[in-house]
Design a protein around this motif. Sequence first.
Motif, PDB file in Angstrom:
ATOM      1  N   PHE A 119      -5.224  -1.488   6.544  1.00  0.00           N
ATOM      2  CA  PHE A 119      -5.377  -1.179   7.965  1.00  0.00           C
ATOM      3  C   PHE A 119      -4.032  -1.194   8.680  1.00  0.00           C
ATOM      4  O   PHE A 119      -3.694  -0.255   9.402  1.00  0.00           O
ATOM      5  N   VAL A 120      -3.259  -2.248   8.486  1.00  0.00           N
ATOM      6  CA  VAL A 120      -1.996  -2.370   9.219  1.00  0.00           C
ATOM      7  C   VAL A 120      -0.934  -1.428   8.652  1.00  0.00           C
ATOM      8  O   VAL A 120      -0.101  -0.900   9.395  1.00  0.00           O
ATOM      9  N   PHE A 121      -0.967  -1.188   7.344  1.00  0.00           N
ATOM     10  CA  PHE A 121       0.035  -0.290   6.756  1.00  0.00           C
ATOM     11  C   PHE A 121      -0.160   1.139   7.260  1.00  0.00           C
ATOM     12  O   PHE A 121       0.812   1.853   7.487  1.00  0.00           O
ATOM     13  N   SER A 122      -1.420   1.547   7.456  1.00  0.00           N
ATOM     14  CA  SER A 122      -1.677   2.895   7.954  1.00  0.00           C
ATOM     15  C   SER A 122      -1.221   3.059   9.395  1.00  0.00           C
ATOM     16  O   SER A 122      -0.983   4.188   9.841  1.00  0.00           O
ATOM     17  N   LEU A 177       1.344   3.945   0.516  1.00  0.00           N
ATOM     18  CA  LEU A 177       0.016   3.791   1.105  1.00  0.00           C
ATOM     19  C   LEU A 177      -1.063   4.305   0.154  1.00  0.00           C
ATOM     20  O   LEU A 177      -2.116   3.674  -0.005  1.00  0.00           O
ATOM     21  N   ARG A 178      -0.797   5.431  -0.485  1.00  0.00           N
ATOM     22  CA  ARG A 178      -1.779   5.960  -1.442  1.00  0.00           C
ATOM     23  C   ARG A 178      -1.977   5.002  -2.604  1.00  0.00           C
ATOM     24  O   ARG A 178      -3.114   4.808  -3.088  1.00  0.00           O
ATOM     25  N   ALA A 179      -0.908   4.364  -3.073  1.00  0.00           N
ATOM     26  CA  ALA A 179      -1.026   3.399  -4.166  1.00  0.00           C
ATOM     27  C   ALA A 179      -1.830   2.175  -3.735  1.00  0.00           C
ATOM     28  O   ALA A 179      -2.643   1.648  -4.505  1.00  0.00           O
ATOM     29  N   LEU A 180      -1.636   1.722  -2.502  1.00  0.00           N
ATOM     30  CA  LEU A 180      -2.402   0.585  -2.004  1.00  0.00           C
ATOM     31  C   LEU A 180      -3.882   0.936  -1.874  1.00  0.00           C
ATOM     32  O   LEU A 180      -4.755   0.111  -2.177  1.00  0.00           O
ATOM     33  N   MET A 181      -4.166   2.151  -1.444  1.00  0.00           N
ATOM     34  CA  MET A 181      -5.563   2.578  -1.337  1.00  0.00           C
ATOM     35  C   MET A 181      -6.227   2.624  -2.707  1.00  0.00           C
ATOM     36  O   MET A 181      -7.402   2.247  -2.860  1.00  0.00           O
TER      37      MET A 181
END
Length: 311
Positions: A119-122, A177-181
């Motif tokens: 949430f915060v990274f996005s 972000l894609r890797a975290l998702m």
Amino acid sequence: MSTPAEKITFSPASPQGAQASVPPVSCEVEARPSSARPVKVIRPPSFSLNTIVSGIRTLAQHSDLLLTLSAFRLKVRYKQSALGWAWAALQPLGLMVIYTIIFTRVTKVATGGTPYPIFVFSGLLPWIFFSSSISNAVNGLVLHHHLLTKMYFPREIIPLSYLVAGLADFSIAALILRALMARYDMHLTWNILYALPIVLVLAGFAGSVALFLSALQVRFRDVGLAMPFMLQVWMFTTPVVYSLHAVPARFRTLYLADPIAGLIDNFRTVVIYGSSPDLSTFSISAAATLVCLLLAYGFFKASEATMADVI
């Protein structure tokens, strides 16, 4: 119509002590008209639609210079750095860890069921692109004052080159972000395509703020000194570390008057939640961005004529 030829006679000097003189040599040289060079007339400052249109036309003619300076920014930004391009991801990752500890251990923030790190990274991803582009661009003209006083080129190329370079850092952080998702088993939807116009509008608003503040920085150095504090306050007035739904409904209309608020919330909506953006808030942000960009560009071009004198 043929060009008349000009006869030139050369008379070499005879060596000292020589008995016979060297005969003169004559030749004909065709006189060619010199090719006309483009002339730029810097006129007194004026704020008008014609100034904006002619400025955009000139900027388009110097697009190769914009790309060259943007590539130069990327080349020297991480030069002699041990981690290099990794710094583009370390800053949002570091802030993500700090805000996750604060807003999950100390207090709670409603995220709609989304893990708070995602949430915060996005929210940090578009915000860091916006804030870093502005903070770097504001001092660009002052740092490159020698260029302004020695040659002419569209001055807006300097602050805009920082904006283009910031897009490269944004792209690297987007991969993180894609890797975290993927780590949290979150999947992308076709609504991710809405992120492209959202980022485009975000870049336009960042450009308008950068042009306006960089022109002011030439005359008033207070702008650069106040920039870190202003951006810090601005971040907490946008839905970066908290959700837009946390803002009371009676203040939400005024809150969304800031284009960044609507853009960050819509970016999170299409990327994390996989939903379509709120067209009303996006339309407000896009319309405000267009107006701000035209006004800021007009102000910048009106100030361009005296920049070399006061810098």
